[in-house]
Design a protein around this motif. Sequence first.
Motif, mmCIF file in Angstrom:
data_model
loop_
_atom_site.group_PDB
_atom_site.id
_atom_site.type_symbol
_atom_site.label_atom_id
_atom_site.label_comp_id
_atom_site.label_asym_id
_atom_site.label_seq_id
_atom_site.Cartn_x
_atom_site.Cartn_y
_atom_site.Cartn_z
ATOM 1 N N LYS A 61 1.173 -3.906 14.282
ATOM 2 C CA LYS A 61 0.266 -4.809 13.577
ATOM 3 C C LYS A 61 -1.118 -4.187 13.387
ATOM 4 O O LYS A 61 -1.919 -4.692 12.617
ATOM 5 C CB LYS A 61 0.132 -6.121 14.341
ATOM 6 N N ARG A 62 -1.364 -3.093 14.072
ATOM 7 C CA ARG A 62 -2.673 -2.451 13.968
ATOM 8 C C ARG A 62 -2.745 -1.465 12.803
ATOM 9 O O ARG A 62 -3.704 -0.732 12.669
ATOM 10 C CB ARG A 62 -2.988 -1.731 15.272
ATOM 11 N N ALA A 63 -1.750 -1.453 11.935
ATOM 12 C CA ALA A 63 -1.730 -0.543 10.789
ATOM 13 C C ALA A 63 -2.535 -1.137 9.641
ATOM 14 O O ALA A 63 -2.447 -2.327 9.344
ATOM 15 C CB ALA A 63 -0.300 -0.273 10.354
ATOM 16 N N LYS A 64 -3.318 -0.305 9.009
ATOM 17 C CA LYS A 64 -4.156 -0.722 7.884
ATOM 18 C C LYS A 64 -3.778 0.092 6.650
ATOM 19 O O LYS A 64 -3.384 1.254 6.749
ATOM 20 C CB LYS A 64 -5.642 -0.487 8.197
ATOM 21 N N PRO A 65 -3.923 -0.479 5.457
ATOM 22 C CA PRO A 65 -3.598 0.243 4.227
ATOM 23 C C PRO A 65 -4.497 1.473 4.055
ATOM 24 O O PRO A 65 -5.661 1.481 4.452
ATOM 25 C CB PRO A 65 -3.869 -0.761 3.118
ATOM 26 N N ALA A 66 -3.928 2.494 3.432
ATOM 27 C CA ALA A 66 -4.678 3.719 3.168
ATOM 28 C C ALA A 66 -4.259 4.278 1.811
ATOM 29 O O ALA A 66 -3.122 4.093 1.378
ATOM 30 C CB ALA A 66 -4.412 4.746 4.256
ATOM 31 N N ARG A 99 -8.411 0.798 18.888
ATOM 32 C CA ARG A 99 -8.720 0.753 17.456
ATOM 33 C C ARG A 99 -9.625 1.889 16.988
ATOM 34 O O ARG A 99 -10.090 1.880 15.861
ATOM 35 C CB ARG A 99 -9.301 -0.594 17.068
ATOM 36 N N ARG A 100 -9.905 2.864 17.839
ATOM 37 C CA ARG A 100 -10.718 4.011 17.423
ATOM 38 C C ARG A 100 -9.846 5.190 17.028
ATOM 39 O O ARG A 100 -10.074 5.796 16.000
ATOM 40 C CB ARG A 100 -11.675 4.421 18.539
ATOM 41 N N ASN A 101 -8.893 5.490 17.869
ATOM 42 C CA ASN A 101 -8.053 6.653 17.570
ATOM 43 C C ASN A 101 -6.893 6.264 16.659
ATOM 44 O O ASN A 101 -6.393 5.151 16.696
ATOM 45 C CB ASN A 101 -7.530 7.298 18.860
ATOM 46 N N ILE A 102 -6.483 7.215 15.840
ATOM 47 C CA ILE A 102 -5.364 6.994 14.934
ATOM 48 C C ILE A 102 -4.096 7.471 15.624
ATOM 49 O O ILE A 102 -4.029 8.595 16.110
ATOM 50 C CB ILE A 102 -5.589 7.731 13.599
ATOM 51 N N VAL A 103 -3.085 6.618 15.664
ATOM 52 C CA VAL A 103 -1.856 6.912 16.384
ATOM 53 C C VAL A 103 -0.812 7.555 15.474
ATOM 54 O O VAL A 103 -0.129 8.488 15.874
ATOM 55 C CB VAL A 103 -1.288 5.621 17.009
ATOM 56 N N ALA A 104 -0.678 7.047 14.248
ATOM 57 C CA ALA A 104 0.364 7.568 13.366
ATOM 58 C C ALA A 104 0.048 7.234 11.913
ATOM 59 O O ALA A 104 -0.737 6.329 11.614
ATOM 60 C CB ALA A 104 1.720 6.995 13.739
ATOM 61 N N LEU A 105 0.709 7.972 11.026
ATOM 62 C CA LEU A 105 0.613 7.741 9.590
ATOM 63 C C LEU A 105 1.994 7.313 9.100
ATOM 64 O O LEU A 105 3.000 7.914 9.477
ATOM 65 C CB LEU A 105 0.164 9.017 8.879
ATOM 66 N N HIS A 106 2.044 6.268 8.269
ATOM 67 C CA HIS A 106 3.300 5.731 7.751
ATOM 68 C C HIS A 106 3.217 5.601 6.240
ATOM 69 O O HIS A 106 2.132 5.490 5.681
ATOM 70 C CB HIS A 106 3.567 4.326 8.312
ATOM 71 N N THR A 107 4.387 5.556 5.585
ATOM 72 C CA THR A 107 4.416 5.168 4.179
ATOM 73 C C THR A 107 4.275 3.649 4.106
ATOM 74 O O THR A 107 4.471 2.950 5.095
ATOM 75 C CB THR A 107 5.732 5.591 3.488
ATOM 76 N N PRO A 135 0.837 -1.197 0.000
ATOM 77 C CA PRO A 135 0.000 0.000 0.000
ATOM 78 C C PRO A 135 0.875 1.251 0.000
ATOM 79 O O PRO A 135 2.027 1.223 0.430
ATOM 80 C CB PRO A 135 -0.793 -0.117 1.305
ATOM 81 N N ALA A 136 0.317 2.329 -0.488
ATOM 82 C CA ALA A 136 1.067 3.587 -0.533
ATOM 83 C C ALA A 136 1.285 4.133 0.881
ATOM 84 O O ALA A 136 2.358 4.648 1.197
ATOM 85 C CB ALA A 136 0.334 4.606 -1.387
ATOM 86 N N PHE A 137 0.264 4.006 1.728
ATOM 87 C CA PHE A 137 0.344 4.541 3.091
ATOM 88 C C PHE A 137 -0.316 3.571 4.058
ATOM 89 O O PHE A 137 -1.124 2.739 3.672
ATOM 90 C CB PHE A 137 -0.347 5.907 3.166
ATOM 91 N N LEU A 138 0.055 3.706 5.334
ATOM 92 C CA LEU A 138 -0.528 2.895 6.397
ATOM 93 C C LEU A 138 -1.011 3.822 7.505
ATOM 94 O O LEU A 138 -0.304 4.750 7.893
ATOM 95 C CB LEU A 138 0.502 1.926 6.969
ATOM 96 N N ARG A 183 -3.936 7.703 -0.825
ATOM 97 C CA ARG A 183 -3.370 9.040 -0.673
ATOM 98 C C ARG A 183 -4.365 10.009 -0.024
ATOM 99 O O ARG A 183 -4.000 10.772 0.868
ATOM 100 C CB ARG A 183 -2.916 9.553 -2.037
ATOM 101 N N GLU A 184 -5.604 9.992 -0.454
ATOM 102 C CA GLU A 184 -6.606 10.924 0.081
ATOM 103 C C GLU A 184 -6.821 10.705 1.581
ATOM 104 O O GLU A 184 -6.976 11.655 2.339
ATOM 105 C CB GLU A 184 -7.935 10.786 -0.672
ATOM 106 N N GLN A 185 -6.834 9.443 1.998
ATOM 107 C CA GLN A 185 -6.986 9.150 3.421
ATOM 108 C C GLN A 185 -5.782 9.630 4.214
ATOM 109 O O GLN A 185 -5.919 10.126 5.328
ATOM 110 C CB GLN A 185 -7.177 7.643 3.632
ATOM 111 N N ALA A 186 -4.603 9.494 3.632
ATOM 112 C CA ALA A 186 -3.383 9.944 4.310
ATOM 113 C C ALA A 186 -3.377 11.461 4.461
ATOM 114 O O ALA A 186 -3.039 11.998 5.524
ATOM 115 C CB ALA A 186 -2.155 9.486 3.529
ATOM 116 N N VAL A 187 -3.772 12.173 3.414
ATOM 117 C CA VAL A 187 -3.831 13.640 3.486
ATOM 118 C C VAL A 187 -4.851 14.071 4.529
ATOM 119 O O VAL A 187 -4.589 14.974 5.330
ATOM 120 C CB VAL A 187 -4.167 14.228 2.094
#
Length: 111
Positions: free
Chosen positions: A77-82, A61-69, A51-54, A84-88
Amino acid sequence: MNDTGSSRLALLRFLERVQERDLSRTRGWIADGERRQAGRRVGAARRPPAPAFLIERGLDRRNIVALHTGECWDPAKRAKPAIREQAVEALRQQVPACTKCGPNTALGIVD
């Protein structure tokens, strides 16, 4: 009687059998290696692209902790694919960008 000629010949025949067995075993190892290599190629061809971003979520599992490439080595392990629009959108909502992979730089958004 001179037995050295026949005993030498017997030893050479024995050596030949041993070497044929070793060669057969080596050819089996080569065939096994070629099968494994072909299997890895098939597996790599079937693997979906990274995926482009995670987006990494917290323990609840409700709050978002971080954004990754997608290539980052650090997400949990709790990272899900995202996409570009979701990452922005996550960066707009003040989600912290990973300091190791720099997804904000990959997106062209630098603080």
